[in-house]
Design a protein around this motif. Sequence first.
Motif, PDB file in Angstrom:
ATOM      1  N   LEU A   1      28.776  42.639-102.359  1.00  0.00           N
ATOM      2  CA  LEU A   1      27.917  43.949-102.549  1.00  0.00           C
ATOM      3  C   LEU A   1      27.508  43.912-104.083  1.00  0.00           C
ATOM      4  O   LEU A   1      26.227  44.496-104.261  1.00  0.00           O
TER       5      LEU A   1
ATOM      6  N   SER B   1      25.270  50.173-102.938  1.00  0.00           N
ATOM      7  CA  SER B   1      25.993  51.264-102.448  1.00  0.00           C
ATOM      8  C   SER B   1      25.235  52.349-101.850  1.00  0.00           C
ATOM      9  O   SER B   1      25.540  52.772-100.759  1.00  0.00           O
TER      10      SER B   1
ATOM     11  N   VAL C   1      23.814  50.914 -98.379  1.00  0.00           N
ATOM     12  CA  VAL C   1      24.685  50.967 -97.268  1.00  0.00           C
ATOM     13  C   VAL C   1      25.041  52.307 -96.841  1.00  0.00           C
ATOM     14  O   VAL C   1      25.156  52.726 -95.583  1.00  0.00           O
ATOM     15  N   SER C   2      25.084  53.281 -97.956  1.00  0.00           N
ATOM     16  CA  SER C   2      25.654  54.569 -97.481  1.00  0.00           C
ATOM     17  C   SER C   2      24.556  55.369 -96.744  1.00  0.00           C
ATOM     18  O   SER C   2      24.839  56.040 -95.848  1.00  0.00           O
TER      19      SER C   2
ATOM     20  N   SER D   1      22.618  53.956 -94.595  1.00  0.00           N
ATOM     21  CA  SER D   1      22.801  53.720 -93.106  1.00  0.00           C
ATOM     22  C   SER D   1      23.601  54.316 -92.065  1.00  0.00           C
ATOM     23  O   SER D   1      23.400  54.374 -90.970  1.00  0.00           O
ATOM     24  N   THR D   2      24.467  55.207 -92.911  1.00  0.00           N
ATOM     25  CA  THR D   2      25.302  56.026 -91.876  1.00  0.00           C
ATOM     26  C   THR D   2      24.550  57.101 -91.359  1.00  0.00           C
ATOM     27  O   THR D   2      25.101  57.619 -90.095  1.00  0.00           O
TER      28      THR D   2
ATOM     29  N   GLN E   1      23.008  53.430 -85.158  1.00  0.00           N
ATOM     30  CA  GLN E   1      24.190  52.535 -86.083  1.00  0.00           C
ATOM     31  C   GLN E   1      24.481  51.226 -85.414  1.00  0.00           C
ATOM     32  O   GLN E   1      24.848  50.495 -85.999  1.00  0.00           O
TER      33      GLN E   1
ATOM     34  N   GLN F   1      23.696  48.242 -87.243  1.00  0.00           N
ATOM     35  CA  GLN F   1      24.350  47.676 -88.629  1.00  0.00           C
ATOM     36  C   GLN F   1      24.955  46.251 -88.364  1.00  0.00           C
ATOM     37  O   GLN F   1      25.683  45.995 -87.467  1.00  0.00           O
ATOM     38  N   ASP F   2      24.546  45.481 -89.410  1.00  0.00           N
ATOM     39  CA  ASP F   2      25.211  44.061 -89.583  1.00  0.00           C
ATOM     40  C   ASP F   2      26.845  44.216 -89.755  1.00  0.00           C
ATOM     41  O   ASP F   2      27.282  45.337 -90.380  1.00  0.00           O
TER      42      ASP F   2
ATOM     43  N   THR G   1      27.552  45.564 -93.455  1.00  0.00           N
ATOM     44  CA  THR G   1      27.449  46.998 -93.614  1.00  0.00           C
ATOM     45  C   THR G   1      28.590  47.638 -93.074  1.00  0.00           C
ATOM     46  O   THR G   1      29.448  48.368 -93.608  1.00  0.00           O
ATOM     47  N   GLN G   2      28.957  47.258 -91.885  1.00  0.00           N
ATOM     48  CA  GLN G   2      30.157  47.735 -91.230  1.00  0.00           C
ATOM     49  C   GLN G   2      31.554  47.516 -91.866  1.00  0.00           C
ATOM     50  O   GLN G   2      32.175  48.657 -92.128  1.00  0.00           O
TER      51      GLN G   2
ATOM     52  N   LEU H   1      31.140  49.900 -95.151  1.00  0.00           N
ATOM     53  CA  LEU H   1      31.507  51.268 -94.484  1.00  0.00           C
ATOM     54  C   LEU H   1      32.877  51.704 -94.208  1.00  0.00           C
ATOM     55  O   LEU H   1      33.632  52.787 -94.627  1.00  0.00           O
TER      56      LEU H   1
END
Length: 547
Positions: A130, A514, A517-518, A520-521, A526, A529-530, A533-534, A537
Amino acid sequence: MKSRYPEDKLTIIGGGIIGVLEAYFAYLDAQKAGKKIRVTINERNKNISDTTTSHIVPSLTPDEILAVVPRGQELVKKLRILFSEPGGIRIDDVEGINNSDVAEKFIKQVQQYSNDEQGHQARTKILLELGKMSMNLWQHIYDNADPRLKKILEESNFNPCREPNTNGEALHDGYRIDLIYNVPNAKAKANSMKADYEELGYTSCKILSPKEVIARDPFLADFCKNNSIIDEFGERQWKDDSVALWRPGGCIDTQTLLPKLCDYLKDIMGKYTNESGQSKDCFQMKFERNVVGVSYNPESENLEINGLRFFGKEPKIHKHQYEHSDYVFCPGEAVGTLKKLGFNEPAYSGFAGASLMLNIPIPTKQLVEQYSKFNHCMEVHQEGVVLAWQARFRENKIFIGVAGTKAFYSDQRPHKDQAFAKDRNLLQLNMINDVLPEFISLALGRDTSGKKLTIEDLSHLEKLGIAERWVGTRSVAYDGFPTLGSVYKKDCKITNARTTTHLGSGGGSFSLASIFVSRSTLNKDQTEQDKFTQDVLRYGSSNRKFI
Ligand SMILES: Cc1cc2nc3c(=O)[nH]c(=O)nc-3n(C[C@H](O)[C@H](O)[C@H](O)COP(=O)(O)OP(=O)(O)OC[C@H]3O[C@@H](n4cnc5c(N)ncnc54)[C@H](O)[C@@H]3O)c2cc1C
């Protein structure tokens, strides 16, 4: 006149670096989708200059976030040692820190978490990835910025952290010089740092000789002379406890960046027309708005936020129906805010850190000329202390900013007149004097080379308006992982809210990845999501706990 609202609204709680960059990402995504968006940041301070990163000099590195939370028994051990002793983080002069409920819960979770060595290794790996992603995003933003934003980043002393574009020997090209001194077997420490960066794919790391350091940065000549000896061939060699490492690393002057970025957002995001026919800015930063509660839409089957409650003010409920109206909570240093607002929050604590900024007037034109090229950023390591460091010629003065050191503060706010800040600021002044005695001599009007400076010297510099002392908080969760993504009330997901917080010692460095990624929620799809990312999260979920 007919009202013309943007389709979407984003309400941000907390106007620190995360809140402001959340606004920027929201703008970029809206622009990509060909939409307009309204963004309001609610900040409890009076001014952007009151927020954490306006007082520090962030170093940008892929491992910046790792430094704060000691693991398991190590935390318990360190909590027994006073902050001023080697390895200590204990505070004794402030009530409500060591035996509070928050402290007990945090320590217990840290201990439990430390039993899972494999899980910890997996998290650390993801965290470093990250960090690297964030370093790449800082460069990506610079490369794709319009001329105005590019200029803002340059004025904000943006130095990327990446592989060099040139032959890899010049400062300000992705790598920098970090100094290590007063550390037994300093070379072993440098080699272990080098191995970590190589593991992350950075290939140009190396230990520099004193001669190589001076060639790259002549302003470090005093440091090199004081920490080396001349060998039988007449070459300078580091003493056992000192070394310099050429490593990937950059910096950003957030004191300059944040206000300029807000002005930029206000201009670039444009205006909308409200129901009274008034033209309003799509981007607003509202100060003195301390968010103390949220309200939920009574007509929704799901948990959906429809308004905020501010301290001392009437609740504010959205009247206009946007296509999407989302909330993101970025309270940073105010640890425990998620919990106070009725949401789940993993066991948390604040770790205090101090900063010292010097603005030293230059007395003669000749010296102004001589120092006009002075500009470096680095980290300076001593046993148990790491200082992020930016120093440069700024507005005809010598600017030197350093920030670092730590103590466990639970949910208490540190103050600069408490023992921790006073003691650490003096240590910082002495470290600056160890590295750049020429400038401290200029500031104090006497030769300070090799001398130990006192609290009176520091007070004198404050009175002269040269030194500015500050202490603040790094917010962390028990596992040192940032908290990001969905927000939950009693484990029940709120459909239109998320958080980006608990960025510990790395909120400058890790901010961009951060937030990415945040965000993408709340994307509707969803499934796209790769795996990475999963993982982020899952590890950073705001309803995680270690049982
Ligand atoms: C001494 C020190 C040195 C550091 N050095 C580095 C470094 O070299 N590199 C690096 O990457 N990071 C560094 N950090 C870490 C970095 O500063 C933080 O991670 C970063 O500030 C986190 O950003 P944030 O926006 O989440 O929180 P903050 O910067 O703390 O901002 C949060 C904002 O939210 C506001 N707020 C909180 N609650 C509410 C509420 N209820 N209503 C309205 N507003 C609210 C606060 O007033 C604050 O302005 C350092 C930190 C310290 C203390």
